[in-house]
Design a protein around this motif. Structure first.
Motif, PDB file in Angstrom:
ATOM      1  N   MET A  53      -1.476 -57.868  24.611  1.00 60.92           N
ATOM      2  CA  MET A  53      -2.445 -58.043  23.542  1.00 60.92           C
ATOM      3  C   MET A  53      -3.453 -56.903  23.623  1.00 60.92           C
ATOM      4  O   MET A  53      -3.945 -56.572  24.701  1.00 60.92           O
ATOM      5  CB  MET A  53      -3.111 -59.405  23.703  1.00 60.92           C
ATOM      6  N   ASP A  54      -3.769 -56.332  22.513  1.00 59.41           N
ATOM      7  CA  ASP A  54      -4.690 -55.206  22.436  1.00 59.41           C
ATOM      8  C   ASP A  54      -6.119 -55.643  22.783  1.00 59.41           C
ATOM      9  O   ASP A  54      -6.552 -56.727  22.399  1.00 59.41           O
ATOM     10  CB  ASP A  54      -4.632 -54.653  21.005  1.00 59.41           C
ATOM     11  N   THR A  55      -6.858 -54.787  23.499  1.00 56.65           N
ATOM     12  CA  THR A  55      -8.227 -55.127  23.897  1.00 56.65           C
ATOM     13  C   THR A  55      -9.133 -55.384  22.690  1.00 56.65           C
ATOM     14  O   THR A  55      -9.980 -56.272  22.729  1.00 56.65           O
ATOM     15  CB  THR A  55      -8.839 -54.035  24.791  1.00 56.65           C
ATOM     16  N   ALA A  56      -8.944 -54.641  21.613  1.00 57.07           N
ATOM     17  CA  ALA A  56      -9.754 -54.843  20.409  1.00 57.07           C
ATOM     18  C   ALA A  56      -9.493 -56.219  19.800  1.00 57.07           C
ATOM     19  O   ALA A  56     -10.418 -56.868  19.292  1.00 57.07           O
ATOM     20  CB  ALA A  56      -9.479 -53.745  19.393  1.00 57.07           C
ATOM     21  N   ASP A  57      -8.255 -56.681  19.862  1.00 62.80           N
ATOM     22  CA  ASP A  57      -7.930 -58.014  19.355  1.00 62.80           C
ATOM     23  C   ASP A  57      -8.625 -59.089  20.180  1.00 62.80           C
ATOM     24  O   ASP A  57      -9.129 -60.074  19.625  1.00 62.80           O
ATOM     25  CB  ASP A  57      -6.414 -58.259  19.384  1.00 62.80           C
ATOM     26  N   VAL A  58      -8.648 -58.910  21.481  1.00 54.76           N
ATOM     27  CA  VAL A  58      -9.318 -59.880  22.359  1.00 54.76           C
ATOM     28  C   VAL A  58     -10.817 -59.889  22.074  1.00 54.76           C
ATOM     29  O   VAL A  58     -11.434 -60.959  21.986  1.00 54.76           O
ATOM     30  CB  VAL A  58      -9.021 -59.575  23.847  1.00 54.76           C
ATOM     31  N   GLU A  59     -11.403 -58.714  21.891  1.00 59.49           N
ATOM     32  CA  GLU A  59     -12.825 -58.642  21.540  1.00 59.49           C
ATOM     33  C   GLU A  59     -13.106 -59.408  20.256  1.00 59.49           C
ATOM     34  O   GLU A  59     -14.061 -60.186  20.177  1.00 59.49           O
ATOM     35  CB  GLU A  59     -13.273 -57.188  21.383  1.00 59.49           C
ATOM     36  N   ARG A  60     -12.263 -59.208  19.241  1.00 57.91           N
ATOM     37  CA  ARG A  60     -12.451 -59.883  17.951  1.00 57.91           C
ATOM     38  C   ARG A  60     -12.348 -61.401  18.094  1.00 57.91           C
ATOM     39  O   ARG A  60     -13.137 -62.142  17.506  1.00 57.91           O
ATOM     40  CB  ARG A  60     -11.437 -59.388  16.922  1.00 57.91           C
ATOM     41  N   GLU A  85      -4.858 -70.346  22.650  1.00 56.07           N
ATOM     42  CA  GLU A  85      -3.512 -70.265  23.225  1.00 56.07           C
ATOM     43  C   GLU A  85      -3.187 -68.890  23.801  1.00 56.07           C
ATOM     44  O   GLU A  85      -2.252 -68.764  24.596  1.00 56.07           O
ATOM     45  CB  GLU A  85      -2.472 -70.653  22.176  1.00 56.07           C
ATOM     46  N   HIS A  86      -3.934 -67.871  23.413  1.00 59.42           N
ATOM     47  CA  HIS A  86      -3.671 -66.530  23.944  1.00 59.42           C
ATOM     48  C   HIS A  86      -3.861 -66.471  25.458  1.00 59.42           C
ATOM     49  O   HIS A  86      -3.273 -65.618  26.120  1.00 59.42           O
ATOM     50  CB  HIS A  86      -4.560 -65.489  23.257  1.00 59.42           C
ATOM     51  N   MET A  87      -4.672 -67.392  25.992  1.00 57.45           N
ATOM     52  CA  MET A  87      -4.869 -67.420  27.447  1.00 57.45           C
ATOM     53  C   MET A  87      -3.597 -67.830  28.180  1.00 57.45           C
ATOM     54  O   MET A  87      -3.430 -67.516  29.350  1.00 57.45           O
ATOM     55  CB  MET A  87      -6.018 -68.372  27.835  1.00 57.45           C
ATOM     56  N   THR A  88      -2.710 -68.507  27.524  1.00 50.67           N
ATOM     57  CA  THR A  88      -1.472 -68.919  28.184  1.00 50.67           C
ATOM     58  C   THR A  88      -0.252 -68.131  27.707  1.00 50.67           C
ATOM     59  O   THR A  88       0.768 -68.118  28.385  1.00 50.67           O
ATOM     60  CB  THR A  88      -1.200 -70.434  27.968  1.00 50.67           C
ATOM     61  N   THR A  89      -0.383 -67.474  26.558  1.00 53.22           N
ATOM     62  CA  THR A  89       0.786 -66.765  26.029  1.00 53.22           C
ATOM     63  C   THR A  89       0.701 -65.247  26.153  1.00 53.22           C
ATOM     64  O   THR A  89       1.709 -64.598  26.392  1.00 53.22           O
ATOM     65  CB  THR A  89       1.014 -67.116  24.541  1.00 53.22           C
ATOM     66  N   ASP A  90      -0.500 -64.673  25.987  1.00 51.80           N
ATOM     67  CA  ASP A  90      -0.626 -63.214  25.940  1.00 51.80           C
ATOM     68  C   ASP A  90      -1.443 -62.617  27.079  1.00 51.80           C
ATOM     69  O   ASP A  90      -1.323 -61.433  27.368  1.00 51.80           O
ATOM     70  CB  ASP A  90      -1.286 -62.782  24.621  1.00 51.80           C
ATOM     71  N   ILE A  91      -2.299 -63.422  27.683  1.00 51.00           N
ATOM     72  CA  ILE A  91      -3.191 -62.922  28.729  1.00 51.00           C
ATOM     73  C   ILE A  91      -2.860 -63.642  30.026  1.00 51.00           C
ATOM     74  O   ILE A  91      -2.968 -64.862  30.116  1.00 51.00           O
ATOM     75  CB  ILE A  91      -4.676 -63.163  28.352  1.00 51.00           C
ATOM     76  N   HIS A  92      -2.456 -62.867  31.021  1.00 48.16           N
ATOM     77  CA  HIS A  92      -2.116 -63.465  32.309  1.00 48.16           C
ATOM     78  C   HIS A  92      -3.358 -63.628  33.183  1.00 48.16           C
ATOM     79  O   HIS A  92      -3.516 -64.638  33.859  1.00 48.16           O
ATOM     80  CB  HIS A  92      -1.076 -62.607  33.030  1.00 48.16           C
ATOM     81  N   ALA A  93      -4.222 -62.629  33.178  1.00 45.38           N
ATOM     82  CA  ALA A  93      -5.428 -62.665  34.007  1.00 45.38           C
ATOM     83  C   ALA A  93      -6.588 -62.053  33.228  1.00 45.38           C
ATOM     84  O   ALA A  93      -6.421 -61.065  32.523  1.00 45.38           O
ATOM     85  CB  ALA A  93      -5.205 -61.898  35.308  1.00 45.38           C
ATOM     86  N   LEU A  94      -7.769 -62.671  33.378  1.00 45.94           N
ATOM     87  CA  LEU A  94      -8.959 -62.187  32.695  1.00 45.94           C
ATOM     88  C   LEU A  94     -10.126 -62.203  33.679  1.00 45.94           C
ATOM     89  O   LEU A  94     -10.581 -63.260  34.098  1.00 45.94           O
ATOM     90  CB  LEU A  94      -9.285 -63.064  31.485  1.00 45.94           C
ATOM     91  N   GLU A  95     -10.560 -61.006  34.058  1.00 41.96           N
ATOM     92  CA  GLU A  95     -11.762 -60.877  34.887  1.00 41.96           C
ATOM     93  C   GLU A  95     -12.942 -60.973  33.938  1.00 41.96           C
ATOM     94  O   GLU A  95     -13.064 -60.180  33.006  1.00 41.96           O
ATOM     95  CB  GLU A  95     -11.757 -59.528  35.604  1.00 41.96           C
ATOM     96  N   LEU A  96     -13.811 -61.939  34.165  1.00 36.72           N
ATOM     97  CA  LEU A  96     -14.831 -62.265  33.182  1.00 36.72           C
ATOM     98  C   LEU A  96     -16.228 -62.163  33.773  1.00 36.72           C
ATOM     99  O   LEU A  96     -16.498 -62.675  34.864  1.00 36.72           O
ATOM    100  CB  LEU A  96     -14.578 -63.704  32.722  1.00 36.72           C
ATOM    101  N   LYS A  97     -17.105 -61.476  33.042  1.00 41.46           N
ATOM    102  CA  LYS A  97     -18.534 -61.437  33.367  1.00 41.46           C
ATOM    103  C   LYS A  97     -19.262 -61.878  32.109  1.00 41.46           C
ATOM    104  O   LYS A  97     -19.072 -61.291  31.044  1.00 41.46           O
ATOM    105  CB  LYS A  97     -18.974 -60.042  33.785  1.00 41.46           C
ATOM    106  N   THR A  98     -20.074 -62.914  32.240  1.00 44.98           N
ATOM    107  CA  THR A  98     -20.802 -63.447  31.089  1.00 44.98           C
ATOM    108  C   THR A  98     -22.296 -63.372  31.342  1.00 44.98           C
ATOM    109  O   THR A  98     -22.754 -63.572  32.469  1.00 44.98           O
ATOM    110  CB  THR A  98     -20.394 -64.901  30.800  1.00 44.98           C
ATOM    111  N   TYR A  99     -23.035 -63.073  30.282  1.00 39.49           N
ATOM    112  CA  TYR A  99     -24.487 -62.914  30.376  1.00 39.49           C
ATOM    113  C   TYR A  99     -25.156 -63.472  29.126  1.00 39.49           C
ATOM    114  O   TYR A  99     -24.597 -63.360  28.028  1.00 39.49           O
ATOM    115  CB  TYR A  99     -24.883 -61.432  30.451  1.00 39.49           C
ATOM    116  N   THR A 100     -26.364 -63.986  29.293  1.00 44.05           N
ATOM    117  CA  THR A 100     -27.224 -64.207  28.139  1.00 44.05           C
ATOM    118  C   THR A 100     -27.784 -62.832  27.778  1.00 44.05           C
ATOM    119  O   THR A 100     -27.751 -61.914  28.601  1.00 44.05           O
ATOM    120  CB  THR A 100     -28.375 -65.169  28.469  1.00 44.05           C
TER     121      THR A 100
END
Length: 82
Positions: free
Chosen positions: A1-8, A59-74
């Motif tokens: 999956m393209d990074t721009a698609d994930v951002e959107r 569903e992309h978390m189970t079909t297109d993305i195997h691992a997601l390193e995540l940093k979240t901020y306010t």
């Protein structure tokens, strides 16, 4: 999956979110890293913040993305991070 698609997907799924998604060097296409800044994260635990992102990706978390390193901020946390 393209990074721009994930951002959107993240930005459309979390109100006023700003997402930056990258593919770490040397990783497969399904391994991604994301920095997400959103007012919706105010007063939420890290676990709940991450769940909001996972929900936005659906569903992309189970079909297109195997691992997601995540940093979240306010927005305030992002502005004052070191």
């Amino acid at each position: 999956m393209d990074t721009a698609d994930v951002e959107r997907l993240i930005e459309s799924g979390i109100e006023d979110a700003e997402a930056t998604v990258t593919q770490p060097r040397g990783e497969d296409d399904d391994h991604l890293a994301a920095v997400v800044v959103a007012p919706a994260f105010e007063d939420e635990t890290i676990v709940n913040q991450h769940q909001l992102v996972y929900d936005a990706l659906g569903e992309h978390m189970t079909t297109d993305i195997h691992a997601l390193e995540l940093k979240t901020y306010t927005p305030d946390e992002y502005t004052t991070r070191e």
